[in-house]
Write a protein that holds these residues in place. Structure first.
Motif, mmCIF file in Angstrom:
data_model
loop_
_atom_site.group_PDB
_atom_site.id
_atom_site.type_symbol
_atom_site.label_atom_id
_atom_site.label_comp_id
_atom_site.label_asym_id
_atom_site.label_seq_id
_atom_site.Cartn_x
_atom_site.Cartn_y
_atom_site.Cartn_z
ATOM 1 N N HIS A 190 0.865 -1.182 0.000
ATOM 2 C CA HIS A 190 0.000 0.000 0.000
ATOM 3 C C HIS A 190 0.901 1.232 0.000
ATOM 4 O O HIS A 190 1.631 1.462 0.967
ATOM 5 C CB HIS A 190 -0.911 0.018 1.229
ATOM 6 N N PRO A 191 0.883 2.024 -1.083
ATOM 7 C CA PRO A 191 1.811 3.149 -1.153
ATOM 8 C C PRO A 191 1.472 4.301 -0.206
ATOM 9 O O PRO A 191 2.325 5.116 0.108
ATOM 10 C CB PRO A 191 1.737 3.592 -2.612
ATOM 11 N N ARG A 192 0.245 4.366 0.260
ATOM 12 C CA ARG A 192 -0.145 5.422 1.200
ATOM 13 C C ARG A 192 -0.719 4.772 2.454
ATOM 14 O O ARG A 192 -1.884 4.419 2.506
ATOM 15 C CB ARG A 192 -1.170 6.359 0.570
ATOM 16 N N VAL A 193 0.118 4.654 3.446
ATOM 17 C CA VAL A 193 -0.233 3.935 4.661
ATOM 18 C C VAL A 193 -0.802 4.903 5.695
ATOM 19 O O VAL A 193 -0.311 6.012 5.859
ATOM 20 C CB VAL A 193 1.018 3.229 5.241
ATOM 21 N N VAL A 194 -1.825 4.464 6.403
ATOM 22 C CA VAL A 194 -2.425 5.237 7.486
ATOM 23 C C VAL A 194 -2.279 4.418 8.761
ATOM 24 O O VAL A 194 -2.635 3.242 8.788
ATOM 25 C CB VAL A 194 -3.914 5.533 7.212
ATOM 26 N N LEU A 195 -1.741 5.041 9.791
ATOM 27 C CA LEU A 195 -1.619 4.378 11.089
ATOM 28 C C LEU A 195 -2.685 4.928 12.028
ATOM 29 O O LEU A 195 -2.714 6.119 12.285
ATOM 30 C CB LEU A 195 -0.237 4.635 11.700
ATOM 31 N N ASP A 196 -3.527 4.064 12.527
ATOM 32 C CA ASP A 196 -4.560 4.457 13.475
ATOM 33 C C ASP A 196 -4.040 4.165 14.878
ATOM 34 O O ASP A 196 -3.909 3.004 15.270
ATOM 35 C CB ASP A 196 -5.838 3.668 13.197
ATOM 36 N N THR A 197 -3.731 5.202 15.623
ATOM 37 C CA THR A 197 -3.191 5.004 16.969
ATOM 38 C C THR A 197 -4.246 5.244 18.051
ATOM 39 O O THR A 197 -3.904 5.302 19.233
ATOM 40 C CB THR A 197 -1.972 5.927 17.219
ATOM 41 N N ALA A 198 -5.504 5.370 17.653
ATOM 42 C CA ALA A 198 -6.577 5.558 18.636
ATOM 43 C C ALA A 198 -6.557 4.399 19.621
ATOM 44 O O ALA A 198 -6.500 3.233 19.231
ATOM 45 C CB ALA A 198 -7.930 5.645 17.945
ATOM 46 N N GLY A 199 -6.568 4.723 20.883
ATOM 47 C CA GLY A 199 -6.586 3.709 21.927
ATOM 48 C C GLY A 199 -5.224 3.178 22.316
ATOM 49 O O GLY A 199 -5.121 2.357 23.219
ATOM 50 N N LEU A 200 -4.187 3.634 21.624
ATOM 51 C CA LEU A 200 -2.838 3.204 21.974
ATOM 52 C C LEU A 200 -2.222 4.209 22.944
ATOM 53 O O LEU A 200 -2.789 5.250 23.228
ATOM 54 C CB LEU A 200 -1.973 3.076 20.718
ATOM 55 N N THR A 201 -1.042 3.893 23.409
ATOM 56 C CA THR A 201 -0.368 4.770 24.367
ATOM 57 C C THR A 201 0.068 6.072 23.693
ATOM 58 O O THR A 201 0.244 6.122 22.463
ATOM 59 C CB THR A 201 0.888 4.089 24.929
ATOM 60 N N PRO A 202 0.282 7.109 24.496
ATOM 61 C CA PRO A 202 0.808 8.348 23.928
ATOM 62 C C PRO A 202 2.153 8.121 23.235
ATOM 63 O O PRO A 202 2.449 8.740 22.215
ATOM 64 C CB PRO A 202 0.957 9.274 25.134
ATOM 65 N N ALA A 258 4.430 7.055 15.890
ATOM 66 C CA ALA A 258 3.799 7.068 14.564
ATOM 67 C C ALA A 258 3.929 8.443 13.915
ATOM 68 O O ALA A 258 4.230 8.556 12.721
ATOM 69 C CB ALA A 258 2.330 6.674 14.681
ATOM 70 N N ASN A 259 3.741 9.501 14.690
ATOM 71 C CA ASN A 259 3.842 10.849 14.147
ATOM 72 C C ASN A 259 5.270 11.211 13.767
ATOM 73 O O ASN A 259 5.510 11.829 12.729
ATOM 74 C CB ASN A 259 3.263 11.867 15.138
ATOM 75 N N ARG A 260 6.219 10.812 14.594
ATOM 76 C CA ARG A 260 7.626 11.097 14.270
ATOM 77 C C ARG A 260 8.067 10.320 13.034
ATOM 78 O O ARG A 260 8.787 10.841 12.188
ATOM 79 C CB ARG A 260 8.523 10.777 15.462
ATOM 80 N N LEU A 261 7.630 9.087 12.943
ATOM 81 C CA LEU A 261 7.964 8.287 11.774
ATOM 82 C C LEU A 261 7.375 8.921 10.509
ATOM 83 O O LEU A 261 8.065 9.058 9.494
ATOM 84 C CB LEU A 261 7.456 6.856 11.942
ATOM 85 N N ALA A 262 6.122 9.334 10.581
ATOM 86 C CA ALA A 262 5.481 9.978 9.429
ATOM 87 C C ALA A 262 6.207 11.258 9.027
ATOM 88 O O ALA A 262 6.384 11.543 7.840
ATOM 89 C CB ALA A 262 4.014 10.280 9.736
ATOM 90 N N ALA A 263 6.659 12.004 10.007
ATOM 91 C CA ALA A 263 7.314 13.288 9.723
ATOM 92 C C ALA A 263 8.719 13.120 9.146
ATOM 93 O O ALA A 263 9.188 13.985 8.401
ATOM 94 C CB ALA A 263 7.375 14.129 11.006
ATOM 95 N N THR A 264 9.387 12.040 9.475
ATOM 96 C CA THR A 264 10.788 11.886 9.058
ATOM 97 C C THR A 264 11.021 10.766 8.052
ATOM 98 O O THR A 264 12.143 10.602 7.571
ATOM 99 C CB THR A 264 11.686 11.609 10.285
ATOM 100 N N PHE A 265 9.993 10.020 7.713
ATOM 101 C CA PHE A 265 10.164 8.808 6.928
ATOM 102 C C PHE A 265 10.915 9.022 5.616
ATOM 103 O O PHE A 265 11.826 8.271 5.276
ATOM 104 C CB PHE A 265 8.807 8.159 6.653
ATOM 105 N N ARG A 266 10.569 10.031 4.869
ATOM 106 C CA ARG A 266 11.210 10.267 3.565
ATOM 107 C C ARG A 266 12.691 10.616 3.687
ATOM 108 O O ARG A 266 13.430 10.496 2.717
ATOM 109 C CB ARG A 266 10.494 11.367 2.800
ATOM 110 N N ARG A 267 13.118 11.026 4.848
ATOM 111 C CA ARG A 267 14.521 11.407 5.036
ATOM 112 C C ARG A 267 15.372 10.313 5.670
ATOM 113 O O ARG A 267 16.572 10.492 5.861
ATOM 114 C CB ARG A 267 14.602 12.667 5.900
ATOM 115 N N LEU A 268 14.771 9.164 5.986
ATOM 116 C CA LEU A 268 15.533 8.094 6.630
ATOM 117 C C LEU A 268 16.530 7.486 5.643
ATOM 118 O O LEU A 268 16.164 7.143 4.524
ATOM 119 C CB LEU A 268 14.602 6.994 7.137
#
Length: 121
Positions: free
Chosen positions: A74-86, A92-102
């Motif tokens: 799936h080229p456009r992945v969505v992570l649902d973190t509802a109900g997970l820990t902070p 998930a947010n940090r990964l999304a923000a930095t993924f293209r630069r890894l």
């Protein structure tokens, strides 16, 4: 490019099959196959994966591997973190923000961590 797209292109090139010829055999458009190979289309359905397996004569492990790659493509992945820990949401947010630069080595390390965590799709 998605894992399925990369494998599809590899299979085509190894066997000397043009995109146009494969598209005609599978009764899909060449632009659609191109989009799959380049990761611009979502993961293919089981029917198309089966057609590709038959087209190339893939059986057993190779066919299972192609199906697994399709599920992970799936080229456009969505992570649902509802109900997970902070912490999970932050990750998930940090990964999304930095993924293209890894760098590739970091991607390899993350894949290794996930492989140790359990079975893949």
């Amino acid at each position: 490019m998605t894992p399925f797209g990369a494998r599809l292109r590899q299979l085509r090139r190894e066997r000397g099959v043009t995109l146009r010829a494969m598209a005609a055999a599978l009764q899909v458009s060449a632009p659609y196959l191109s989009a799959l190979e380049h990761g611009k289309r979502g993961a293919p359905g089981p029917g198309l994966v089966h057609q590709v397996n038959e087209f190339f004569g893939l059986i057993w492990d190779e066919a299972d591997e192609l199906a697994r790659l399709a599920r992970l493509s799936h080229p456009r992945v969505v992570l649902d973190t509802a109900g997970l820990t902070p912490e999970a949401t932050e990750l998930a947010n940090r990964l999304a923000a930095t993924f293209r630069r890894l760098p590739p080595e970091t991607v390899a390390e993350l894949r290794a961590v996930l492989a140790r965590a359990g079975p893949r799709g």
